[in-house]
Design an enzyme around this catalytic site. Sequence first.
Site, PDB file in Angstrom:
ATOM      1  N   ASN A   9       0.873  -1.176   0.000  1.00  0.00           N
ATOM      2  CA  ASN A   9       0.000   0.000   0.000  1.00  0.00           C
ATOM      3  C   ASN A   9       0.911   1.228   0.000  1.00  0.00           C
ATOM      4  OD1 ASN A   9      -1.866   2.003   0.466  1.00  0.00           O
ATOM      5  ND2 ASN A   9      -2.223   1.455   2.625  1.00  0.00           N
ATOM      6  N   LYS A  11       0.105   4.303  -0.302  1.00  0.00           N
ATOM      7  CA  LYS A  11      -0.514   5.498   0.321  1.00  0.00           C
ATOM      8  C   LYS A  11      -0.259   6.725  -0.563  1.00  0.00           C
ATOM      9  CE  LYS A  11       0.280   3.378   4.765  1.00  0.00           C
ATOM     10  NZ  LYS A  11       0.201   3.533   6.198  1.00  0.00           N
ATOM     11  N   HIS A  96      -9.426   1.284   4.752  1.00  0.00           N
ATOM     12  CA  HIS A  96      -8.161   1.439   5.464  1.00  0.00           C
ATOM     13  C   HIS A  96      -8.381   2.363   6.669  1.00  0.00           C
ATOM     14  CE1 HIS A  96      -4.048   2.559   6.404  1.00  0.00           C
ATOM     15  NE2 HIS A  96      -3.680   1.460   5.767  1.00  0.00           N
ATOM     16  N   GLU A  98      -6.746   4.726   7.810  1.00  0.00           N
ATOM     17  CA  GLU A  98      -6.498   6.153   7.549  1.00  0.00           C
ATOM     18  C   GLU A  98      -7.717   6.782   6.884  1.00  0.00           C
ATOM     19  OE1 GLU A  98      -2.785   5.534   5.526  1.00  0.00           O
ATOM     20  OE2 GLU A  98      -1.873   4.947   7.428  1.00  0.00           O
ATOM     21  N   GLU A 168      -5.578  -4.971  10.391  1.00  0.00           N
ATOM     22  CA  GLU A 168      -4.528  -3.977  10.623  1.00  0.00           C
ATOM     23  C   GLU A 168      -4.805  -3.260  11.938  1.00  0.00           C
ATOM     24  OE1 GLU A 168      -2.498  -2.798   6.735  1.00  0.00           O
ATOM     25  OE2 GLU A 168      -4.209  -1.475   6.979  1.00  0.00           O
ATOM     26  N   GLY A 174       2.436   2.082  10.754  1.00  0.00           N
ATOM     27  CA  GLY A 174       3.407   3.166  10.613  1.00  0.00           C
ATOM     28  C   GLY A 174       4.082   3.555  11.915  1.00  0.00           C
ATOM     29  N   SER A 214       3.342  -2.383  10.356  1.00  0.00           N
ATOM     30  CA  SER A 214       4.788  -2.449  10.559  1.00  0.00           C
ATOM     31  C   SER A 214       5.376  -3.825  10.243  1.00  0.00           C
ATOM     32  CB  SER A 214       5.156  -2.008  11.986  1.00  0.00           C
ATOM     33  OG  SER A 214       4.760  -0.664  12.181  1.00  0.00           O
ATOM     34  N   GLY A 235       2.786  -1.317   4.285  1.00  0.00           N
ATOM     35  CA  GLY A 235       2.825   0.115   4.017  1.00  0.00           C
ATOM     36  C   GLY A 235       4.246   0.575   3.731  1.00  0.00           C
ATOM     37  N   GLY A 236       4.904   1.119   4.758  1.00  0.00           N
ATOM     38  CA  GLY A 236       6.234   1.712   4.599  1.00  0.00           C
ATOM     39  C   GLY A 236       7.225   0.828   3.850  1.00  0.00           C
TER      40      GLY A 236
HETATM   41  C1  PEP Z   1      -0.781   0.061   6.042  1.00  0.00           C
HETATM   42  O1  PEP Z   1      -0.978   1.267   6.105  1.00  0.00           O
HETATM   43  O2  PEP Z   1      -1.565  -0.648   5.394  1.00  0.00           O
HETATM   44  C2  PEP Z   1       0.363  -0.482   6.767  1.00  0.00           C
HETATM   45  C3  PEP Z   1       0.345  -1.724   7.107  1.00  0.00           C
HETATM   46  O3  PEP Z   1       1.396   0.413   7.036  1.00  0.00           O
HETATM   47  P1  PEP Z   1       2.824   0.064   7.701  1.00  0.00           P
HETATM   48  O4  PEP Z   1       3.285  -1.228   7.097  1.00  0.00           O
HETATM   49  O5  PEP Z   1       3.680   1.226   7.333  1.00  0.00           O
HETATM   50  O6  PEP Z   1       2.575  -0.049   9.171  1.00  0.00           O
END
Ligand code: PEP
Length: 251
Positions: A9, A11, A96, A98, A168, A174, A214, A235-236
């Site tokens: 993802n 973002k 999501h 966010e 999640e 994040g 994460s 994500g990251g």
């Molecule tokens: C996400 O936003 O879907 C996510 C899992 O982010 P991160 O891996 O950065 O925690």
Amino acid sequence: MRKKIVAGNWKMNTTVPEGIELAKAVVERSASVPSDVKLIIAVPFTHLYPVAEVVKGSAVSLSAENCADREKGAYTGEVSAAMLASVNCEYTILGHSERRQYYGETDEKLVEKVKLALACGLKVILCVGENLAEREAGRHFEVCTAQIQNVLYQFTAEDMKNIVVAYEPVWAIGTGKTASSAQAEEIHACIRKVLADKFGAQVAEETSILYGGSCKPSNAKELFSQPDIDGGLIGGAALKADDFIAIAQSY
Ligand code: PEP
């Protein structure tokens, strides 16, 4: 057998040229991922059309990060499910945290979004998860159960063939804090049971449930070894092709 999936993802990151380069790097390295692991990249709306060209004919599938809760018309700034389908987008992430937290995405809106996405032939990655206060109050099972019931119980067993769930925990997104594999597994098993209660054991067994929060190369193997964790929403770490591919290689 349910699918193993590793989905990135992105973002609101990368310009279009940077996104094209990242997608090319993922496609180039995708041959090193076991063939039974499905790779998906979820990219910003502006990136979909050019990135569709990059992933064409490869093992990498394309996803959006959201879609509108209306079919079409005077909804300035929105992007419809039909528009996504028209650029060969195969999946969309919906719900999501966010979106729920910053853009008022409710379970009611999500029902409309999932309906429209499925009607346009898209597959859906539906996100659920508790926030820190809910976790600390011991309400994580209740919150995730309600999110699944409020949205997915409006659909059929047939629809579930095109729906992936992503657990999640908001406190792990994040933040660098990952749910332990035991914490993640117990929620995944709970989600599968909630799905079985409505759709039967077979549908629940065949639904992929991804972990997100994460997830990185150093913890993916342990998380993915749990019986009810069928991959990750990343994500990251999805913003670096090497890390994303290393996570997928953890299987
Ligand atoms: C996400 O936003 O879907 C996510 C899992 O982010 P991160 O891996 O950065 O925690």
